[in-house]
Write a protein that holds these residues in place. Structure first.
Motif, PDB file in Angstrom:
ATOM      1  N   VAL A 100     -12.186  33.193 -14.394  1.00  0.00           N
ATOM      2  CA  VAL A 100     -12.275  32.860 -15.822  1.00  0.00           C
ATOM      3  C   VAL A 100     -13.412  33.640 -16.466  1.00  0.00           C
ATOM      4  CG1 VAL A 100     -12.544  31.001 -17.505  1.00  0.00           C
ATOM      5  CG2 VAL A 100     -11.348  30.570 -15.338  1.00  0.00           C
ATOM      6  N   LYS A 101     -13.053  34.497 -17.394  1.00  0.00           N
ATOM      7  CA  LYS A 101     -14.025  35.363 -18.075  1.00  0.00           C
ATOM      8  C   LYS A 101     -15.127  34.548 -18.749  1.00  0.00           C
ATOM      9  CE  LYS A 101     -14.211  38.731 -21.883  1.00  0.00           C
ATOM     10  NZ  LYS A 101     -13.393  39.424 -22.921  1.00  0.00           N
ATOM     11  N   GLU A 102     -14.752  33.421 -19.359  1.00  0.00           N
ATOM     12  CA  GLU A 102     -15.712  32.613 -20.107  1.00  0.00           C
ATOM     13  C   GLU A 102     -16.695  31.873 -19.204  1.00  0.00           C
ATOM     14  OE1 GLU A 102     -12.697  33.909 -22.679  1.00  0.00           O
ATOM     15  OE2 GLU A 102     -12.519  32.899 -20.735  1.00  0.00           O
ATOM     16  N   PHE A 103     -16.438  31.837 -17.900  1.00  0.00           N
ATOM     17  CA  PHE A 103     -17.339  31.162 -16.959  1.00  0.00           C
ATOM     18  C   PHE A 103     -18.264  32.133 -16.241  1.00  0.00           C
ATOM     19  CE2 PHE A 103     -14.592  27.142 -16.062  1.00  0.00           C
ATOM     20  CZ  PHE A 103     -15.024  26.610 -17.267  1.00  0.00           C
ATOM     21  N   ALA A 104     -18.166  33.390 -16.547  1.00  0.00           N
ATOM     22  CA  ALA A 104     -18.926  34.416 -15.824  1.00  0.00           C
ATOM     23  C   ALA A 104     -20.420  34.292 -16.115  1.00  0.00           C
ATOM     24  CB  ALA A 104     -18.423  35.801 -16.193  1.00  0.00           C
ATOM     25  N   GLY A 105     -21.130  33.676 -15.205  1.00  0.00           N
ATOM     26  CA  GLY A 105     -22.591  33.598 -15.308  1.00  0.00           C
ATOM     27  C   GLY A 105     -23.106  32.695 -16.404  1.00  0.00           C
ATOM     28  N   ASP A 106     -22.243  31.865 -16.974  1.00  0.00           N
ATOM     29  CA  ASP A 106     -22.638  31.037 -18.112  1.00  0.00           C
ATOM     30  C   ASP A 106     -23.590  29.929 -17.686  1.00  0.00           C
ATOM     31  OD1 ASP A 106     -22.850  29.767 -20.502  1.00  0.00           O
ATOM     32  OD2 ASP A 106     -20.762  29.172 -20.665  1.00  0.00           O
ATOM     33  N   GLY A 107     -24.893  30.217 -17.749  1.00  0.00           N
ATOM     34  CA  GLY A 107     -25.899  29.206 -17.437  1.00  0.00           C
ATOM     35  C   GLY A 107     -26.052  28.887 -15.970  1.00  0.00           C
ATOM     36  N   SER A 108     -25.421  29.640 -15.105  1.00  0.00           N
ATOM     37  CA  SER A 108     -25.475  29.347 -13.673  1.00  0.00           C
ATOM     38  C   SER A 108     -26.725  29.928 -13.023  1.00  0.00           C
ATOM     39  CB  SER A 108     -24.240  29.910 -12.959  1.00  0.00           C
ATOM     40  OG  SER A 108     -23.064  29.291 -13.412  1.00  0.00           O
ATOM     41  N   GLU A 109     -27.241  29.236 -12.043  1.00  0.00           N
ATOM     42  CA  GLU A 109     -28.374  29.736 -11.275  1.00  0.00           C
ATOM     43  C   GLU A 109     -27.939  30.952 -10.458  1.00  0.00           C
ATOM     44  OE1 GLU A 109     -30.602  25.417 -10.588  1.00  0.00           O
ATOM     45  OE2 GLU A 109     -29.489  26.368  -8.948  1.00  0.00           O
ATOM     46  N   PRO A 151     -23.069  24.583 -12.345  1.00  0.00           N
ATOM     47  CA  PRO A 151     -23.917  25.740 -12.641  1.00  0.00           C
ATOM     48  C   PRO A 151     -25.190  25.781 -11.813  1.00  0.00           C
ATOM     49  CG  PRO A 151     -23.351  24.499 -14.635  1.00  0.00           C
ATOM     50  CD  PRO A 151     -23.006  23.649 -13.461  1.00  0.00           C
ATOM     51  N   PHE A 152     -25.541  24.658 -11.198  1.00  0.00           N
ATOM     52  CA  PHE A 152     -26.806  24.592 -10.459  1.00  0.00           C
ATOM     53  C   PHE A 152     -26.659  23.655  -9.270  1.00  0.00           C
ATOM     54  CE2 PHE A 152     -27.032  22.602 -14.733  1.00  0.00           C
ATOM     55  CZ  PHE A 152     -26.730  21.295 -14.382  1.00  0.00           C
ATOM     56  N   VAL A 153     -27.607  23.755  -8.340  1.00  0.00           N
ATOM     57  CA  VAL A 153     -27.604  22.880  -7.176  1.00  0.00           C
ATOM     58  C   VAL A 153     -28.216  21.531  -7.567  1.00  0.00           C
ATOM     59  CG1 VAL A 153     -27.693  24.773  -5.522  1.00  0.00           C
ATOM     60  CG2 VAL A 153     -29.830  23.817  -6.415  1.00  0.00           C
ATOM     61  N   ALA A 154     -28.272  20.605  -6.613  1.00  0.00           N
ATOM     62  CA  ALA A 154     -28.823  19.276  -6.870  1.00  0.00           C
ATOM     63  C   ALA A 154     -30.237  19.380  -7.428  1.00  0.00           C
ATOM     64  CB  ALA A 154     -28.821  18.463  -5.582  1.00  0.00           C
ATOM     65  N   PHE A 155     -30.486  18.697  -8.527  1.00  0.00           N
ATOM     66  CA  PHE A 155     -31.805  18.765  -9.164  1.00  0.00           C
ATOM     67  C   PHE A 155     -32.628  17.515  -8.830  1.00  0.00           C
ATOM     68  CE2 PHE A 155     -28.521  17.570 -12.280  1.00  0.00           C
ATOM     69  CZ  PHE A 155     -28.926  16.293 -12.641  1.00  0.00           C
ATOM     70  N   PRO A 156     -33.955  17.581  -8.960  1.00  0.00           N
ATOM     71  CA  PRO A 156     -34.807  16.432  -8.630  1.00  0.00           C
ATOM     72  C   PRO A 156     -34.558  15.250  -9.562  1.00  0.00           C
ATOM     73  CG  PRO A 156     -36.094  18.461  -8.736  1.00  0.00           C
ATOM     74  CD  PRO A 156     -34.742  18.777  -9.302  1.00  0.00           C
ATOM     75  N   PHE A 157     -34.765  14.052  -9.045  1.00  0.00           N
ATOM     76  CA  PHE A 157     -34.617  12.855  -9.860  1.00  0.00           C
ATOM     77  C   PHE A 157     -35.538  12.916 -11.078  1.00  0.00           C
ATOM     78  CE2 PHE A 157     -33.108  10.991  -5.795  1.00  0.00           C
ATOM     79  CZ  PHE A 157     -31.882  10.520  -6.252  1.00  0.00           C
ATOM     80  N   GLY A 158     -35.011  12.497 -12.222  1.00  0.00           N
ATOM     81  CA  GLY A 158     -35.802  12.402 -13.433  1.00  0.00           C
ATOM     82  C   GLY A 158     -35.966  13.686 -14.200  1.00  0.00           C
ATOM     83  N   SER A 159     -35.481  14.801 -13.659  1.00  0.00           N
ATOM     84  CA  SER A 159     -35.728  16.090 -14.304  1.00  0.00           C
ATOM     85  C   SER A 159     -34.835  16.342 -15.514  1.00  0.00           C
ATOM     86  CB  SER A 159     -35.555  17.233 -13.293  1.00  0.00           C
ATOM     87  OG  SER A 159     -34.226  17.277 -12.803  1.00  0.00           O
ATOM     88  N   ARG A 160     -33.753  15.557 -15.664  1.00  0.00           N
ATOM     89  CA  ARG A 160     -32.837  15.782 -16.777  1.00  0.00           C
ATOM     90  C   ARG A 160     -32.523  14.522 -17.589  1.00  0.00           C
ATOM     91  NH1 ARG A 160     -30.115  20.913 -16.221  1.00  0.00           N
ATOM     92  NH2 ARG A 160     -30.781  21.906 -14.287  1.00  0.00           N
ATOM     93  N   THR A 161     -33.049  13.382 -17.186  1.00  0.00           N
ATOM     94  CA  THR A 161     -32.710  12.140 -17.879  1.00  0.00           C
ATOM     95  C   THR A 161     -33.262  12.077 -19.300  1.00  0.00           C
ATOM     96  OG1 THR A 161     -34.601  11.112 -16.764  1.00  0.00           O
ATOM     97  CG2 THR A 161     -32.431  10.724 -15.810  1.00  0.00           C
ATOM     98  N   SER A 162     -34.319  12.836 -19.579  1.00  0.00           N
ATOM     99  CA  SER A 162     -34.898  12.803 -20.929  1.00  0.00           C
ATOM    100  C   SER A 162     -34.099  13.630 -21.934  1.00  0.00           C
ATOM    101  CB  SER A 162     -36.349  13.314 -20.893  1.00  0.00           C
ATOM    102  OG  SER A 162     -36.397  14.655 -20.440  1.00  0.00           O
ATOM    103  N   ASP A 163     -33.195  14.471 -21.433  1.00  0.00           N
ATOM    104  CA  ASP A 163     -32.385  15.322 -22.303  1.00  0.00           C
ATOM    105  C   ASP A 163     -30.923  15.171 -21.900  1.00  0.00           C
ATOM    106  OD1 ASP A 163     -31.093  17.258 -23.761  1.00  0.00           O
ATOM    107  OD2 ASP A 163     -32.499  18.866 -23.288  1.00  0.00           O
TER     108      ASP A 163
END
Length: 487
Positions: free
Chosen positions: A265-274, A408-420
Motif C-alpha cells: 500500500v503506497k499510502e502506508f509507506a513509512g507513514d510514521g513508522s519507526e 507503526p511502532f513496537v510496544a511503548f512504556p506504560f504512561g507514555s501515551r495516555t496524556s495524548d
C-alpha cells in the motif's frame, strides 16, 4: 516450567488423543503456570480453576470430544460465559455472571477446549494498550514495563507468557492484531460476519469481530475453523461456508508462494513508522519474494482518512450500545437511596462505573449523533467508509492480498501515551482500514526492533480468509516464530 505449557495447541491435542498426557494434566500444568507468573503479567481477570478441571475431566472421560479436545484456552472478558464473571474490564459490570454462553463459547465447548478463565482488556474494548482496564494494566511478557497492546492485551500476553496455548480476542479497530504484533504472537481478524457476535458485549456493532490468538499460524487457523460459521442468532452473520483456513495454513507452510501477488500500500509507506519496524517489514517482504511472491505497489488514496472516520463511527455506535448500562437492569447501581430521581441514579452510576476512555468516547459519539451534527460527522464518516471499501475492492482486482506493518511502532512504556489520546489512537493506524472494509486480516511476527517484536499484517478480500493464512504461514516458515524472554 512444564514442557506441556510450551507445546502448540495442535501438539497438545495430539498428546491427549494418543494418551501420552491426560487433559487434566495439561490443564493443571497451565493453571500452575498462571499461578507462577500471572501476578507479574496480570493477563487474567478471573481464573476458573474448578470449571477448567471439571471440563478437562470430562474430556478424559470421553464425554467431550472435538478437534481441540483437552486444549486449554483463555477468553477475552468481553465475551459472555455462563456462570463465570464477565465484566468487560469495567467497574459497572463488576461481578456480573451471564445466564448464557456466547455462540463462540458454545462452539469452543463443542470442540472440547478447556476454558482457563477470562483475560484482561481495555474497558469495553476501548483502548490500544490495556492501560484502561478498571482492574489495572496487563504487562508485556517481553518487557514488564511496556504495554501488551489493546484492547485484547490480556489474551495476547497470556499466550506469550505460556499461560495458555490459545485465546479468543475481539477486533474492532485492531484489538487482536495490534496486541499480537507487540507481544510476538499471531492474531487474526476474520471477515466481519464470519464469526458470531452473539454474546459479545457490544462496543461498535458494525465493526466488532471475534477471532483467534495463538503462538503460530497453524494453531490460529485451527481455532478459527472451530469458532467460525453462520449463526442465526446474529443478524450480521454470513450464511456461507467457512473457507478452509486450516488447509491454507498447511499449504503456506510448504513455503511456496509462486503466483501470489502481494499489494504494497503506497499510502502506508513509512507513514510514521519507526525505522526498526520498517526494516523488519522490508526484510520479511524480501523473504516472501524469495518464496515466489510478486510485490505490486497499489494506491488506496482514502486510507489516510480511516483513522478520523473510525473515531466518529466507533464512538457513535458505542454511545448507543452503552446506553443499556444505566444502573437499573443489571450491574452497578449508585445513589439509589430512595431520595434521588431515576436520572440522578443513572448519572451517578455511570460516573462511578465508567472509566476515562469510555466516557471520552461516549461524549464524542453522542455529540456526533446529536441533532444538527449527524450528517456533518457520522454521515460523512460513513461516506468515507464507502470510499475505503472501494479502495480495497480496486486493490484486490490487482493483487491477492495487501501487506503492511501491523503497527507503526513496537510496544511503548506504560504512561507514555495516555496524556495524548491521538498518539494512542495512532497505534491502530494500519489496522483500522480493514475493520471499516469488513475483510479479514492477520498479524504474524516478523522480527525484532530494539529487542521487541514487530508484526507483519496480511489483509485479504471478504470471505477470502484462507488467502491471509497461506501468506502468513509462508512467512512464518521463512522467518520462524519468536520466543519471549523467560519470566
Amino acid at each position: 516450567m512444564s514442557d506441556l505449557t510450551r507445546m502448540s495447541a495442535a501438539e497438545l491435542a495430539g498428546v491427549i488423543k494418543r494418551g501420552e498426557a491426560s487433559a487434566v494434566e495439561v490443564t493443571t500444568a497451565h493453571l500452575d503456570r498462571i499461578s507462577a507468573v500471572d501476578e507479574r503479567v496480570h493477563a487474567f481477570l478471573h481464573v476458573d480453576r474448578e470449571g477448567a478441571l471439571e471440563a478437562a475431566a470430562a474430556v478424559d472421560a470421553g464425554d467431550r470430544t472435538g478437534p481441540l479436545a483437552g486444549v486449554p484456552i483463555a477468553v477475552k472478558d468481553v465475551i459472555a460465559t455462563k456462570g463465570v464473571p464477565t465484566t468487560a474490564a469495567s467497574k459497572i459490570l463488576e461481578g456480573w455472571k451471564p445466564p448464557y454462553n456466547a455462540t463462540i463459547v458454545e462452539r469452543l465447548q463443542q470442540a472440547g477446549t478447556v476454558m482457563l478463565g477470562k483475560t484482561n482488556m481495555d474497558e469495553f474494548a476501548m483502548g490500544s494498550s490495556t492501560e484502561y482496564s478498571a482492574y489495572g494494566p496487563t504487562n508485556n511478557p517481553w518487557d514488564l514495563g511496556r504495554i501488551p497492546g489493546g484492547s485484547g492485551g490480556g489474551s495476547a500476553a497470556a499466550i506469550a507468557a505460556y499461560e495458555a496455548p490459545l485465546a479468543i480476542g475481539t477486533d474492532t479497530g485492531g484489538s487482536i492484531r495490534q496486541p499480537g504484533a507487540v507481544t510476538g504472537t499471531v492474531g487474526a481478524k476474520p471477515t466481519y460476519g464470519g464469526t458470531s457476535r452473539y454474546g459479545l458485549i457490544a462496543f461498535s456493532s458494525s465493526l466488532d469481530t471475534p477471532g483467534p490468538c495463538a503462538r503460530n499460524v497453524a494453531d490460529a487457523a485451527l481455532l478459527h475453523a472451530v469458532i467460525a460459521g453462520h449463526d442465526p442468532r446474529d443478524s450480521t452473520s454470513i450464511p456461507q461456508p467457512v473457507p478452509d483456513v486450516v488447509a491454507a495454513a498447511r499449504r503456506g507452510a510448504d513455503g511456496d508462494l509462486t503466483g501470489v501477488k502481494l499489494g504494497l500500500v503506497k499510502e502506508f509507506a513509512g507513514d510514521g513508522s519507526e525505522p526498526g519496524v520498517l526494516g523488519a517489514f522490508r526484510e520479511s517482504l524480501e523473504a516472501l519474494v524469495k518464496l515466489g511472491a510478486e510485490v505490486v505497489e497499489v494506491s488506496c488514496p482514502h486510507f489516510g482518512y480511516a483513522l478520523p472516520a473510525y473515531y466518529l463511527i466507533a464512538p457513535s455506535e458505542c454511545s448507543s450500545n452503552l446506553a443499556r448500562f444505566d444502573g437499573v437492569r443489571y450491574g452497578l447501581r449508585v445513589g439509589d437511596d430512595g431520595n434521588r430521581s431515576l436520572e440522578e441514579v443513572m448519572s451517578l452510576t455511570r460516573e462511578a462505573g465508567f472509566g476515562p476512555e469510555v466516557k471520552r468516547r461516549i461524549i464524542l459519539g453522542t455529540y456526533a449523533l446529536s441533532s444538527g451534527y449527524y450528517d456533518a460527522y457520522y454521515g460523512q464518516a460513513q461516506k468515507v467508509r464507502t470510499l475505503i471499501t472501494r479502495d480495497f475492492q480496486s486493490a484486490f482486482e490487482q493483487v491477492d492480498v495487501l501487506v503492511s506493518p501491523t503497527t507503526p511502532f513496537v510496544a511503548f512504556p506504560f504512561g507514555s501515551r495516555t496524556s495524548d489520546p491521538y498518539q494512542m489512537y495512532l497505534a491502530d493506524l494500519f489496522t483500522i482500514p480493514t475493520n471499516l472494509y469488513g475483510g479479514p486480516a492477520i498479524s504474524v511476527p516478523c522480527g525484532l526492533s530494539d529487542g521487541l517484536p514487530v508484526g507483519f499484517q496480511v489483509m485479504a478480500p471478504t470471505m477470502a480468509d484462507d488467502r491471509m493464512y497461506r501468506v502468513a504461514a509462508a512467512l512464518e516458515s521463512a522467518v520462524g516464530t519468536l520466543t519471549p524472554p523467560e519470566l
